[in-house]
Design a protein around this motif. Structure first.
Motif, short mmCIF file in Angstrom:
data_model
loop_
_atom_site.label_atom_id
_atom_site.label_comp_id
_atom_site.label_asym_id
_atom_site.label_seq_id
_atom_site.Cartn_x
_atom_site.Cartn_y
_atom_site.Cartn_z
N ILE A 2 0.86 -1.18 0.00
CA ILE A 2 0.00 0.00 0.00
C ILE A 2 0.90 1.23 0.00
CG2 ILE A 2 -1.97 1.13 1.09
CD1 ILE A 2 -2.42 -1.83 0.35
N ALA A 3 0.74 2.08 -1.01
CA ALA A 3 1.65 3.21 -1.21
C ALA A 3 0.88 4.53 -1.26
CB ALA A 3 2.43 3.02 -2.51
N SER A 58 7.02 1.51 -4.83
CA SER A 58 6.07 0.57 -5.45
C SER A 58 6.13 0.64 -6.96
CB SER A 58 4.65 0.89 -4.99
OG SER A 58 4.25 2.18 -5.44
N SER A 59 6.33 1.87 -7.49
CA SER A 59 6.14 2.08 -8.93
C SER A 59 6.61 3.48 -9.29
CB SER A 59 4.65 1.92 -9.29
OG SER A 59 3.82 2.51 -8.29
N LEU A 60 6.83 3.68 -10.58
CA LEU A 60 7.08 5.00 -11.15
C LEU A 60 5.95 5.32 -12.11
CD1 LEU A 60 9.92 4.62 -9.95
CD2 LEU A 60 10.86 5.51 -12.10
N PHE A 243 -3.27 -0.56 -8.77
CA PHE A 243 -4.42 0.35 -8.67
C PHE A 243 -3.93 1.74 -8.29
CE2 PHE A 243 -6.21 -3.77 -7.63
CZ PHE A 243 -7.53 -3.74 -8.08
N HIS A 244 -4.61 2.75 -8.82
CA HIS A 244 -4.60 4.07 -8.22
C HIS A 244 -5.95 4.24 -7.52
CE1 HIS A 244 -1.34 5.96 -11.01
NE2 HIS A 244 -0.82 5.55 -9.87
N LYS A 278 -1.23 -1.10 -4.59
CA LYS A 278 -2.36 -0.19 -4.42
C LYS A 278 -1.84 1.15 -3.94
CE LYS A 278 -5.26 -4.17 -3.55
NZ LYS A 278 -5.84 -5.07 -2.53
N VAL A 279 -2.01 2.16 -4.78
CA VAL A 279 -1.40 3.47 -4.54
C VAL A 279 -2.50 4.50 -4.32
CG1 VAL A 279 0.09 5.27 -5.49
CG2 VAL A 279 0.54 2.86 -6.06
#
Length: 316
Positions: A2-3, A58-60, A243-244, A278-279
């Protein structure tokens, strides 16, 4: 995982270290580095991440960092769908630099926007009808039908431009060890719609391209009568990278704090996707204290859906 996305706080700082430090202080286990991060902030971001090793990336979100020549925060500043070969090349070059940055910090997930169909945006007119109480009228439905026909007529050329870029993006995925999450967008003119995603997924493997579900964007399209929110998961749940998450006040006010909008959270079944990222992608105007106090509920909603809000998630 979770970000919290840096889209919430990156505009308040010049130094990337402070961006990371604030998110770490809020207690999140991970951060998404978003497109609002300038190239001049890159060294600070790396320093901040080194100083907070408990905080995973988590991601870019492409383009990250934003190219030095770009003065505004706009992930659509260069589009793969453009008729201009020069703009397409800029989009590919900026994406490659995002991949290089991802490899440098050990990140494998990159959120990708694909581009736009060159049609007048219908949302302004549709929202005017909604605000005038004409959402369920024949005039509204007729306008939806007109928009669908216009997009269907003009999309093929722009989609062909996108398709020309896909082999290059696939090579980048292989070279840098990343997977691109193709994100759904709030505007009907934007790529991709479901049939366009199917087109990509039928030709490319999932280690190169997957789907990134932006819940708020999907909810806006549902509110306006285009693609239902539940359809995205029904079609692409097997190929979800992340997810956003954000709430939406009907019909189009997105990136709201959870609980202050009208998202159909029960339809999402977030608990079915424990292995996805999940961001929380929140509006910069949301005050820090709301996130600080509400983080346990935000984590519970992301992990389990609305039924577990208020539960103790500290040990999960």
């Amino acid at each position: 995982m979770i970000a919290l996305s840096t889209c919430w706080n990156s505009g308040r700082y010049r130094d990337g270290e402070h961006v990371i430090e604030e998110i770490a202080e809020l207690g999140f286990e991970a951060v998404e580095l978003s497109h609002g991060l300038k190239l001049t902030m890159a060294d600070g971001l790396l320093k901040g991440l080194k100083g907070h090793p408990q905080l995973k990336v988590s991601s870019l979100h492409n383009f990250c960092p934003m190219p030095a020549s770009v003065m505004i925060d706009d992930p659509n500043i260069y589009e793969f769908s453009s008729n201009s070969p020069a703009e397409q090349e800029k989009a590919l070059t900026a994406t490659r630099r995002t991949c290089e940055f991802a490899q440098k910090i050990g990140v494998t997930r990159i959120v990708l926007h694909l581009g736009t169909v060159p049609i007048p945006e219908p949302e302004k007119e549709l929202n005017k009808l909604i605000f005038n109480g004409k959402h369920q009228t024949e005039a509204y439905q007729q306008r939806l039908d007109d928009v669908r026909r216009e997009r269907e007529r003009l999309a093929p050329l722009a989609w062909q431009n996108v398709r020309k870029c896909l082999p290059v993006l696939a090579e980048m995925a292989e070279m840098f060890g990343v997977t691109f999450g193709m994100e759904n967008q709030p505007r009907f003119a934007d790529f991709p719609l479901p049939h366009e995603l199917h087109n990509v997924f039928s030709e490319y493997p999932e280690d190169q391209f997957q789907f990134w579900l932006d819940v708020g964007h999907a909810q806006i399209q549902d509110f306006m009568g285009f693609t239902p929110l539940s359809h995205w998961q029904e079609e692409f749940g097997h190929r979800l990278l992340g997810f956003h998450l954000h709430d939406v006040r009907f019909p189009c006010f997105d990136h709201q704090y959870p609980g202050l909008g009208d998202v159909y959270w029960d339809q999402l079944r977030l608990d079915k996707y424990p292995d996805t990222v999940k961001v929380w992608e929140l509006n910069p105007k949301i005050p820090r204290y709301m996130i600080e106090e509400g983080r346990p509920d935000m984590v519970a909603l992301a992990m389990y859906g609305p039924g577990k809000i208020g539960a103790n998630t500290e040990d999960t």
